[in-house]
Motif scaffolding. Structure first.
Motif, PDB file in Angstrom:
ATOM      1  N   ASP A  72      13.877  -2.197 -26.784  1.00  0.00           N
ATOM      2  CA  ASP A  72      14.883  -3.263 -26.824  1.00  0.00           C
ATOM      3  C   ASP A  72      16.285  -2.736 -26.550  1.00  0.00           C
ATOM      4  OD1 ASP A  72      12.774  -4.943 -27.349  1.00  0.00           O
ATOM      5  OD2 ASP A  72      13.346  -5.392 -29.404  1.00  0.00           O
ATOM      6  N   VAL A  76      18.717  -3.897 -23.455  1.00  0.00           N
ATOM      7  CA  VAL A  76      20.057  -4.444 -23.709  1.00  0.00           C
ATOM      8  C   VAL A  76      21.122  -3.640 -22.958  1.00  0.00           C
ATOM      9  CG1 VAL A  76      21.839  -4.772 -25.483  1.00  0.00           C
ATOM     10  CG2 VAL A  76      19.503  -5.563 -25.896  1.00  0.00           C
ATOM     11  N   SER A  79      20.839  -3.998 -19.202  1.00  0.00           N
ATOM     12  CA  SER A  79      21.189  -5.346 -18.732  1.00  0.00           C
ATOM     13  C   SER A  79      22.667  -5.643 -18.876  1.00  0.00           C
ATOM     14  CB  SER A  79      20.438  -6.414 -19.525  1.00  0.00           C
ATOM     15  OG  SER A  79      19.143  -6.569 -19.065  1.00  0.00           O
ATOM     16  N   TYR A  80      23.195  -5.385 -20.046  1.00  0.00           N
ATOM     17  CA  TYR A  80      24.534  -5.888 -20.368  1.00  0.00           C
ATOM     18  C   TYR A  80      25.650  -4.867 -20.212  1.00  0.00           C
ATOM     19  CZ  TYR A  80      21.971  -9.956 -21.720  1.00  0.00           C
ATOM     20  OH  TYR A  80      21.147 -11.044 -21.683  1.00  0.00           O
ATOM     21  N   PRO A  87      19.324  -9.994 -16.871  1.00  0.00           N
ATOM     22  CA  PRO A  87      19.434 -10.486 -18.251  1.00  0.00           C
ATOM     23  C   PRO A  87      18.261 -11.371 -18.676  1.00  0.00           C
ATOM     24  CG  PRO A  87      21.545 -10.667 -17.155  1.00  0.00           C
ATOM     25  CD  PRO A  87      20.551 -10.254 -16.110  1.00  0.00           C
ATOM     26  N   TRP A  88      17.715 -12.168 -17.753  1.00  0.00           N
ATOM     27  CA  TRP A  88      16.587 -13.036 -18.121  1.00  0.00           C
ATOM     28  C   TRP A  88      15.406 -12.216 -18.635  1.00  0.00           C
ATOM     29  CZ3 TRP A  88      12.073 -12.046 -15.672  1.00  0.00           C
ATOM     30  CH2 TRP A  88      12.116 -11.459 -14.394  1.00  0.00           C
ATOM     31  N   THR A  90      15.573  -9.221 -20.136  1.00  0.00           N
ATOM     32  CA  THR A  90      15.937  -8.726 -21.468  1.00  0.00           C
ATOM     33  C   THR A  90      15.773  -9.827 -22.506  1.00  0.00           C
ATOM     34  OG1 THR A  90      17.447  -7.112 -20.527  1.00  0.00           O
ATOM     35  CG2 THR A  90      17.840  -7.733 -22.826  1.00  0.00           C
ATOM     36  N   ILE A  91      16.180 -11.029 -22.169  1.00  0.00           N
ATOM     37  CA  ILE A  91      16.035 -12.161 -23.097  1.00  0.00           C
ATOM     38  C   ILE A  91      14.561 -12.411 -23.406  1.00  0.00           C
ATOM     39  CG2 ILE A  91      16.344 -14.668 -23.307  1.00  0.00           C
ATOM     40  CD1 ILE A  91      19.015 -14.201 -21.664  1.00  0.00           C
ATOM     41  N   ILE A  94      13.232  -9.459 -25.749  1.00  0.00           N
ATOM     42  CA  ILE A  94      13.726  -9.547 -27.132  1.00  0.00           C
ATOM     43  C   ILE A  94      13.205 -10.805 -27.822  1.00  0.00           C
ATOM     44  CG2 ILE A  94      15.815  -9.784 -28.541  1.00  0.00           C
ATOM     45  CD1 ILE A  94      17.097  -7.765 -26.605  1.00  0.00           C
ATOM     46  N   SER A  95      13.113 -11.913 -27.100  1.00  0.00           N
ATOM     47  CA  SER A  95      12.581 -13.149 -27.697  1.00  0.00           C
ATOM     48  C   SER A  95      11.136 -12.955 -28.138  1.00  0.00           C
ATOM     49  CB  SER A  95      12.660 -14.301 -26.697  1.00  0.00           C
ATOM     50  OG  SER A  95      13.999 -14.588 -26.398  1.00  0.00           O
TER      51      SER A  95
END
Length: 180
Positions: A72, A76, A79-80, A87-88, A90-91, A94-95
């Protein structure tokens, strides 16, 4: 008696902050080396735990937490901070992890956690996520056309298996919560 697999897991957990710092500050060679060490230690500790018959509740809890911290955090930062991994993706990663943690908590509350075992798609998803990070780090170190093509395939593939795995765990969890 020292529990070797648990000791390896602790070392992996201690590598995570060093990996995050190397990644954050753009030292991609060190990040790649630390990631490879952490990934190999994940395979070795599981193998040794079974082989030496040293599977413990501490290891069962700590091993996936160390993996999630490594995976994770890599997603992050990549991505960021470095804007490499979409980013999608990574989301999604993590989701899924949040769903699994919340589901595990619910199953614990209802005393049904012991009935849930890792499933093949879950293991395949973790492998795919490790590969995604590995090839992303390789790309950052050796920026070449073939690595870029590999990532163009790997990002949506990893996203897909992550979604399928998350849905699978939700279905299994709902079934267990509804069973007697």
């Amino acid at each position: 008696m020292v529990n070797i697999p648990n000791s390896i897991t602790v070392v992996r957990a201690l590598i995570v902050p060093l990996f995050i710092m190397a990644l954050h500050y753009g030292n991609f060679k060190i990040a790649l080396i630390l990631f490879i060490i952490a990934a190999l230690s994940d395979a070795v500790d599981g193998f040794l735990a079974r082989k030496l018959k040293q599977v413990t509740i501490v290891g069962v809890i700590m091993d996936p937490l160390a993996d999630k911290a490594l995976i994770d955090s890599a997603f992050v930062v990549l991505s960021y901070v470095h804007k490499i991994i979409p980013p999608w993706l990574t989301i999604l990663v993590i989701s899924r992890d949040i769903l699994i943690i919340v589901g595990g908590w619910l199953l614990t509350v209802f005393e049904k956690l012991d009935r849930i075992k890792p499933i093949l798609i879950g293991k395949f998803t973790a492998f795919s996520q490790f590969l995604t990070i590995f090839f992303t780090l390789l790309h950052l170190n050796f920026n070449n056309y073939y690595l870029n093509i590999m990532l163009e395939f790997l990002y949506p593939f990893t996203g897909g298996v992550t979604v399928i795995s998350g849905i699978s765990y939700v279905i299994i969890g709902i079934r267990e919560l509804g069973s007697e």
